[in-house]
Design a protein around this motif. Structure first.
Motif, mmCIF file in Angstrom:
data_model
loop_
_atom_site.group_PDB
_atom_site.id
_atom_site.type_symbol
_atom_site.label_atom_id
_atom_site.label_comp_id
_atom_site.label_asym_id
_atom_site.label_seq_id
_atom_site.Cartn_x
_atom_site.Cartn_y
_atom_site.Cartn_z
ATOM 1 N N HIS A 108 32.297 65.294 -61.055
ATOM 2 C CA HIS A 108 33.536 65.276 -61.837
ATOM 3 C C HIS A 108 34.645 64.477 -61.150
ATOM 4 C CE1 HIS A 108 31.815 68.192 -64.607
ATOM 5 N NE2 HIS A 108 31.494 68.954 -63.582
ATOM 6 N N ASN A 109 34.272 63.451 -60.419
ATOM 7 C CA ASN A 109 35.270 62.533 -59.875
ATOM 8 C C ASN A 109 35.437 61.387 -60.869
ATOM 9 O OD1 ASN A 109 35.664 63.628 -57.002
ATOM 10 N ND2 ASN A 109 33.441 63.454 -57.149
ATOM 11 N N LEU A 110 36.652 61.178 -61.356
ATOM 12 C CA LEU A 110 36.884 60.106 -62.319
ATOM 13 C C LEU A 110 38.340 59.687 -62.279
ATOM 14 C CD1 LEU A 110 37.200 61.386 -65.968
ATOM 15 C CD2 LEU A 110 37.183 62.944 -64.036
ATOM 16 N N ARG A 111 38.579 58.435 -62.635
ATOM 17 C CA ARG A 111 39.938 57.923 -62.667
ATOM 18 C C ARG A 111 40.410 57.825 -64.115
ATOM 19 N NH1 ARG A 111 38.605 51.800 -60.436
ATOM 20 N NH2 ARG A 111 38.459 50.779 -62.467
ATOM 21 N N PRO A 112 41.696 57.567 -64.364
ATOM 22 C CA PRO A 112 42.219 57.652 -65.730
ATOM 23 C C PRO A 112 41.508 56.778 -66.751
ATOM 24 C CG PRO A 112 44.025 57.638 -64.168
ATOM 25 C CD PRO A 112 42.779 57.381 -63.374
ATOM 26 N N ASP A 113 40.991 55.611 -66.343
ATOM 27 C CA ASP A 113 40.315 54.754 -67.319
ATOM 28 C C ASP A 113 38.862 55.154 -67.526
ATOM 29 O OD1 ASP A 113 39.102 53.923 -65.010
ATOM 30 O OD2 ASP A 113 39.783 51.845 -65.110
ATOM 31 N N GLY A 114 38.440 56.222 -66.879
ATOM 32 C CA GLY A 114 37.101 56.743 -67.090
ATOM 33 C C GLY A 114 36.061 56.241 -66.126
ATOM 34 N N HIS A 115 36.341 55.177 -65.364
ATOM 35 C CA HIS A 115 35.365 54.641 -64.427
ATOM 36 C C HIS A 115 35.455 55.381 -63.090
ATOM 37 C CE1 HIS A 115 35.573 51.448 -67.384
ATOM 38 N NE2 HIS A 115 34.464 50.959 -66.897
ATOM 39 N N ASN A 116 34.326 55.526 -62.457
ATOM 40 C CA ASN A 116 34.316 56.178 -61.155
ATOM 41 C C ASN A 116 32.942 56.036 -60.537
ATOM 42 O OD1 ASN A 116 32.873 58.068 -62.866
ATOM 43 N ND2 ASN A 116 32.951 59.417 -61.106
ATOM 44 N N HIS A 117 32.869 56.272 -59.249
ATOM 45 C CA HIS A 117 31.585 56.479 -58.581
ATOM 46 C C HIS A 117 31.707 57.778 -57.800
ATOM 47 C CE1 HIS A 117 30.582 52.476 -59.788
ATOM 48 N NE2 HIS A 117 31.433 51.898 -58.960
ATOM 49 N N GLY B 232 30.918 55.475 -64.257
ATOM 50 C CA GLY B 232 30.467 54.882 -63.002
ATOM 51 C C GLY B 232 29.118 55.430 -62.570
ATOM 52 N N HIS B 233 28.728 55.107 -61.341
ATOM 53 C CA HIS B 233 27.412 55.477 -60.831
ATOM 54 C C HIS B 233 27.487 56.790 -60.046
ATOM 55 C CE1 HIS B 233 26.883 51.468 -62.088
ATOM 56 N NE2 HIS B 233 27.193 50.869 -60.958
ATOM 57 N N LEU B 234 26.376 57.495 -60.010
ATOM 58 C CA LEU B 234 26.325 58.689 -59.170
ATOM 59 C C LEU B 234 26.293 58.304 -57.694
ATOM 60 C CD1 LEU B 234 23.874 61.008 -61.153
ATOM 61 C CD2 LEU B 234 26.373 61.049 -61.121
ATOM 62 N N LEU B 235 25.482 57.314 -57.349
ATOM 63 C CA LEU B 235 25.421 56.840 -55.963
ATOM 64 C C LEU B 235 25.292 55.325 -55.985
ATOM 65 C CD1 LEU B 235 23.260 58.289 -53.063
ATOM 66 C CD2 LEU B 235 23.448 55.836 -53.433
ATOM 67 N N LYS B 236 26.229 54.657 -55.328
ATOM 68 C CA LYS B 236 26.202 53.198 -55.207
ATOM 69 C C LYS B 236 26.291 52.849 -53.732
ATOM 70 C CE LYS B 236 28.451 48.956 -56.857
ATOM 71 N NZ LYS B 236 29.355 48.401 -57.895
ATOM 72 N N SER B 237 25.346 52.049 -53.256
ATOM 73 C CA SER B 237 25.322 51.711 -51.833
ATOM 74 C C SER B 237 25.043 50.231 -51.633
ATOM 75 C CB SER B 237 24.258 52.528 -51.096
ATOM 76 O OG SER B 237 24.175 52.119 -49.740
ATOM 77 N N ARG B 238 25.950 49.586 -50.896
ATOM 78 C CA ARG B 238 25.751 48.206 -50.451
ATOM 79 C C ARG B 238 25.291 48.162 -48.990
ATOM 80 N NH1 ARG B 238 28.143 44.777 -54.228
ATOM 81 N NH2 ARG B 238 29.726 45.743 -55.564
ATOM 82 N N ALA B 239 24.939 49.290 -48.429
ATOM 83 C CA ALA B 239 24.594 49.364 -47.013
ATOM 84 C C ALA B 239 23.355 48.536 -46.693
ATOM 85 C CB ALA B 239 24.371 50.816 -46.603
ATOM 86 N N SER C 289 27.253 59.050 -66.702
ATOM 87 C CA SER C 289 27.178 58.079 -65.615
ATOM 88 C C SER C 289 26.394 56.844 -66.039
ATOM 89 C CB SER C 289 26.539 58.707 -64.380
ATOM 90 O OG SER C 289 25.225 59.120 -64.655
ATOM 91 N N SER C 290 26.610 55.766 -65.320
ATOM 92 C CA SER C 290 25.880 54.519 -65.548
ATOM 93 C C SER C 290 24.559 54.612 -64.785
ATOM 94 C CB SER C 290 26.732 53.334 -65.099
ATOM 95 O OG SER C 290 26.081 52.114 -65.366
ATOM 96 N N TYR C 291 24.400 53.888 -63.689
ATOM 97 C CA TYR C 291 23.193 54.063 -62.884
ATOM 98 C C TYR C 291 23.258 55.400 -62.149
ATOM 99 C CZ TYR C 291 23.013 48.930 -63.309
ATOM 100 O OH TYR C 291 23.007 47.643 -63.767
ATOM 101 N N GLU C 292 22.113 56.028 -62.011
ATOM 102 C CA GLU C 292 22.043 57.187 -61.124
ATOM 103 C C GLU C 292 22.012 56.728 -59.662
ATOM 104 O OE1 GLU C 292 22.309 58.702 -64.567
ATOM 105 O OE2 GLU C 292 20.578 57.380 -64.297
ATOM 106 N N LEU C 293 21.327 55.629 -59.408
ATOM 107 C CA LEU C 293 21.273 55.029 -58.071
ATOM 108 C C LEU C 293 21.408 53.523 -58.218
ATOM 109 C CD1 LEU C 293 18.208 57.074 -56.943
ATOM 110 C CD2 LEU C 293 20.173 56.873 -55.446
ATOM 111 N N GLU C 294 22.324 52.933 -57.447
ATOM 112 C CA GLU C 294 22.418 51.475 -57.451
ATOM 113 C C GLU C 294 22.518 50.950 -56.030
ATOM 114 O OE1 GLU C 294 24.636 47.587 -59.302
ATOM 115 O OE2 GLU C 294 25.860 49.321 -58.802
ATOM 116 N N PHE C 295 21.712 49.918 -55.770
ATOM 117 C CA PHE C 295 21.743 49.177 -54.512
ATOM 118 C C PHE C 295 21.996 47.714 -54.886
ATOM 119 C CE2 PHE C 295 18.756 52.723 -54.305
ATOM 120 C CZ PHE C 295 19.326 53.485 -53.293
ATOM 121 N N PRO C 296 23.260 47.342 -55.159
ATOM 122 C CA PRO C 296 23.543 46.044 -55.789
ATOM 123 C C PRO C 296 23.225 44.836 -54.931
ATOM 124 C CG PRO C 296 25.577 47.140 -55.148
ATOM 125 C CD PRO C 296 24.480 48.133 -54.959
ATOM 126 N N ASN C 297 23.206 45.013 -53.594
ATOM 127 C CA ASN C 297 22.923 43.885 -52.705
ATOM 128 C C ASN C 297 21.596 44.033 -51.982
ATOM 129 O OD1 ASN C 297 26.383 44.062 -52.070
ATOM 130 N ND2 ASN C 297 25.414 42.419 -53.227
#
Length: 291
Positions: free
Chosen positions: A61-70, A93-100, A118-126
């Motif tokens: 339940h973390n979210l910002r006013p425009d609805g997007h969040n991770h 937004g995503h549940l877990l996003k990691s660029r690590a 949520s969008s992706y449940e898990l994202e590793f964009p890089n």
């Protein structure tokens, strides 16, 4: 630095990315903490030497006013390790996003559940090394994105790009069917082994070239109580036996624990006998309408 037993709530800033914790540098371990009602759950810097460890913690339940969040956003840090955590009820937004460079997500639960978008449940964009072992991952019917797990969508930036999906329970509840996995084109060492897939999502084998072994497909009746998000395998449900998933990046991928709800793990007394994350069977739940 180690932090244990704190709730982080209500972070708001003008830039709309107020986080329960903003991790900038060094080594940080969080145990038994809860992040809720912030604009972002936990946000890190891009310090290539920083290391973050999360154990037995909850993000929801973390979210910002425009609805997007991770719920969790790890930047381009050295490593992220997640063990026995629960991420749920994202909003766009995503549940877990990691660029690590290295991400290890073990024995955790990432679930939309009722009302989650949520969008992706898990994202590793890089890309990078992403070892995803023994997790319960559920995409709800109100998801903002039909893809559950995404890898490399924003371009590969690390010298080693390995994705291992092993002994995960992947549940797609999108009525028209989603996709369990999307992998961007590139030189990726991909292993998907011993996962249990339930729902209308496309088979893992269509994601990219890689090694696919002993993945099992079933309907929701295989679970003890799918309507109540209890994804333990029901007693008497027949599933194929898993194989030894081997190793990646020098690490054995055979699970030694299973997720125990909420925000805990349980050691396995023997090698897994079932595909998917949860090895302890349960009786089928009978609801009033079924009695």
């Amino acid at each position: 630095v180690a932090v244990s037993g704190f709730d982080f709530e209500g972070a708001r800033v003008a830039a709309r990315n107020g986080a329960g914790i903003r991790f900038e540098a060094g080594q940080l371990t969080l145990r038994r903490c809860r992040f809720g009602g912030n604009e972002m759950g936990l946000l890190t810097s891009n310090d290539p030497r920083a290391e973050l460890v999360l154990q037995f913690s909850e993000f929801a339940h973390n979210l910002r006013p425009d609805g997007h969040n991770h719920q969790l956003y790890a930047g381009s840090i050295a490593s992220l390790a997640v063990w026995g955590c629960w991420f749920h009820h994202g909003s766009v937004g995503h549940l877990l996003k990691s660029r690590a460079a290295v991400s290890r997500v073990f024995y955790s639960r990432l679930t939309d559940e009722a009302g989650g978008t949520s969008s992706y449940e898990l994202e590793f964009p890089n890309g990078g090394v992403a070892l995803v072992v023994g997790n319960v991952v559920q995409q709800g019917p109100m998801t903002d994105n039909p893809i559950m797990i995404s890898y490399g969508a924003e371009g590969y930036r690390w010298p080693r790009n390995t994705l291992a999906l092993v002994h995960n329970t992947l549940v797609d509840e999108l009525p028209e069917g989603g996709r369990c996995l999307r992998v961007a084109p590139g030189a990726v060492d991909l292993l998907a082994a011993c996962n249990l897939l339930v729902g209308n999502g496309a088979h893992l084998e269509g994601a990219a070239a890689g090694e696919y072994r002993a993945n099992a497909y079933a309907g929701p009746e295989v679970f003890a109580d799918p309507a109540g998000y209890d994804y333990r395998v029901a007693r008497g449900a027949a599933l194929p036996a898993p194989l030894d998933p081997g190793r990646r990046e020098g690490m054995p991928l055979m699970p030694t624990h299973e997720y125990l709800h909420p925000c805990a793990t349980r050691a396995l007394g023997a090698r897994p006998a079932l595909p998917g994350a949860l090895q302890t069977r349960a009786d089928r739940h009978k609801r009033a309408s079924q009695a």
